[in-house]
Design a protein around this motif. Structure first.
Motif, short mmCIF file in Angstrom:
data_model
loop_
_atom_site.label_atom_id
_atom_site.label_comp_id
_atom_site.label_asym_id
_atom_site.label_seq_id
_atom_site.Cartn_x
_atom_site.Cartn_y
_atom_site.Cartn_z
N ARG A 7 -9.02 6.20 -6.90
CA ARG A 7 -9.01 5.04 -7.80
C ARG A 7 -7.59 4.58 -8.09
N ILE A 8 -6.68 5.53 -8.35
CA ILE A 8 -5.29 5.16 -8.67
C ILE A 8 -4.64 4.48 -7.47
N HIS A 9 -4.89 5.02 -6.27
CA HIS A 9 -4.37 4.40 -5.04
C HIS A 9 -4.84 2.96 -4.94
N GLN A 10 -6.11 2.73 -5.21
CA GLN A 10 -6.67 1.39 -5.11
C GLN A 10 -6.07 0.44 -6.15
N ILE B 21 1.21 3.46 0.68
CA ILE B 21 1.05 4.11 -0.61
C ILE B 21 0.68 5.57 -0.37
N LEU B 22 1.54 6.47 -0.77
CA LEU B 22 1.32 7.88 -0.51
C LEU B 22 0.23 8.43 -1.42
N SER B 23 -0.60 9.28 -0.83
CA SER B 23 -1.64 9.98 -1.56
C SER B 23 -1.43 11.48 -1.38
N PRO B 24 -1.99 12.31 -2.26
CA PRO B 24 -1.82 13.76 -2.10
C PRO B 24 -2.29 14.26 -0.74
N GLY C 283 10.57 -2.20 15.21
CA GLY C 283 11.30 -3.27 14.55
C GLY C 283 10.68 -3.85 13.30
N VAL C 284 9.96 -3.03 12.52
CA VAL C 284 9.52 -3.47 11.20
C VAL C 284 10.77 -3.69 10.35
N ARG C 285 10.92 -4.88 9.82
CA ARG C 285 12.17 -5.22 9.14
C ARG C 285 12.35 -4.50 7.80
N GLU C 286 11.23 -4.22 7.14
CA GLU C 286 11.30 -3.57 5.84
C GLU C 286 10.06 -2.70 5.65
N TYR C 287 10.27 -1.47 5.17
CA TYR C 287 9.20 -0.49 5.04
C TYR C 287 9.28 0.11 3.64
N TRP C 288 8.21 -0.13 2.85
CA TRP C 288 8.15 0.39 1.48
C TRP C 288 7.30 1.65 1.46
N VAL C 289 7.81 2.70 0.84
CA VAL C 289 7.05 3.92 0.61
C VAL C 289 6.81 4.04 -0.89
N VAL C 290 5.56 3.92 -1.27
CA VAL C 290 5.18 3.92 -2.69
C VAL C 290 4.57 5.27 -3.03
N SER C 291 5.16 5.96 -3.99
CA SER C 291 4.66 7.28 -4.41
C SER C 291 3.92 7.14 -5.73
N GLN C 292 2.61 7.38 -5.70
CA GLN C 292 1.85 7.29 -6.95
C GLN C 292 2.15 8.47 -7.86
N SER C 293 2.45 9.65 -7.29
CA SER C 293 2.71 10.82 -8.13
C SER C 293 4.05 10.71 -8.85
#
Length: 207
Positions: A57-60, A132-135, A153-163
């Protein structure tokens, strides 16, 4: 990972169950299209990675907040935003289905070159990818994805940590990813791909 070697003897019949996938073989997007099971999978250089079950649910909620803000920003603009499940194919030498061995489903991706879009998704690197990172995320899988996004060649890569309630942004410069600082609550992030866009982390991780 080694360069994928196609297996011309692979049976092209539809596959009904994930358990019938032979992990020792190398699969292409052509094989992928014939898989009828419900399990969500990704292909990384011909190897099959089973994705986590339904996101939490939090990931969503985090996904929805980021997706809506990017979507609202891009309204009436040429770039398009898509959310998983959405196939992104990474062709190495040919766009023929049998020659594509990497197919990923980023949580969110932005594509500004409409020639990369077709009815089945995207062919080639998106301009921006958000994961979005999950456990349950597999560390090896995450490393492979990082390498794929950088290589293609992805110009920008976001790593989102919910924890950790944080966002780390990798920006491509001369073919290599360079990380930003780690952005946390009370801060905002911007994007070199989307000039003028701002995202407040308090809005992303609010309860």
């Amino acid at each position: 990972m080694n360069k994928p070697i196609p297996y011309p003897e692979l049976d092209d019949e539809p596959v009904e169950k994930f358990e019938d996938i032979d992990a020792s073989l190398t699969y292409s997007y052509s094989n992928y299209l014939k898989w009828l099971f419900d399990d969500r999978v990704e292909l990384i250089k011909g190897k099959v990675f089973k994705m986590s079950p339904a996101p939490s649910r939090i990931h969503q909620e985090i996904f929805g907040r980021i997706f809506r803000r990017i979507g609202n920003f891009l309204e009436n603009q040429s770039c398009k935003v898509y959310g998983a499940p959405f196939d992104v194919r990474f062709p190495k030498e040919s766009i023929d289905d049998k020659a594509i061995f990497t197919v990923l489903q980023p949580d969110i991706c932005v594509i500004c070159d409409k020639t990369k879009l077709d009815d089945r998704g995207c062919v080639g690197a998106p301009d921006l990818v958000v994961e979005i990172l999950s456990p349950g995320n597999n560390k090896k899988e995450l490393l492979y994805k990082y390498q794929i996004y950088e290589e293609f060649g992805v110009r920008e890569y976001w790593v989102v940590s919910q924890s950790d309630q944080s966002i780390l942004i990798y920006t491509l410069q001369e073919g290599k990813f360079y990380p930003s600082k780690i952005f946390t609550l009370s801060e905002k992030v911007t994007s070199s791909v989307l000039p003028g866009f701002e995202l407040l982390l308090d809005d992303v991780f609010t309860e």
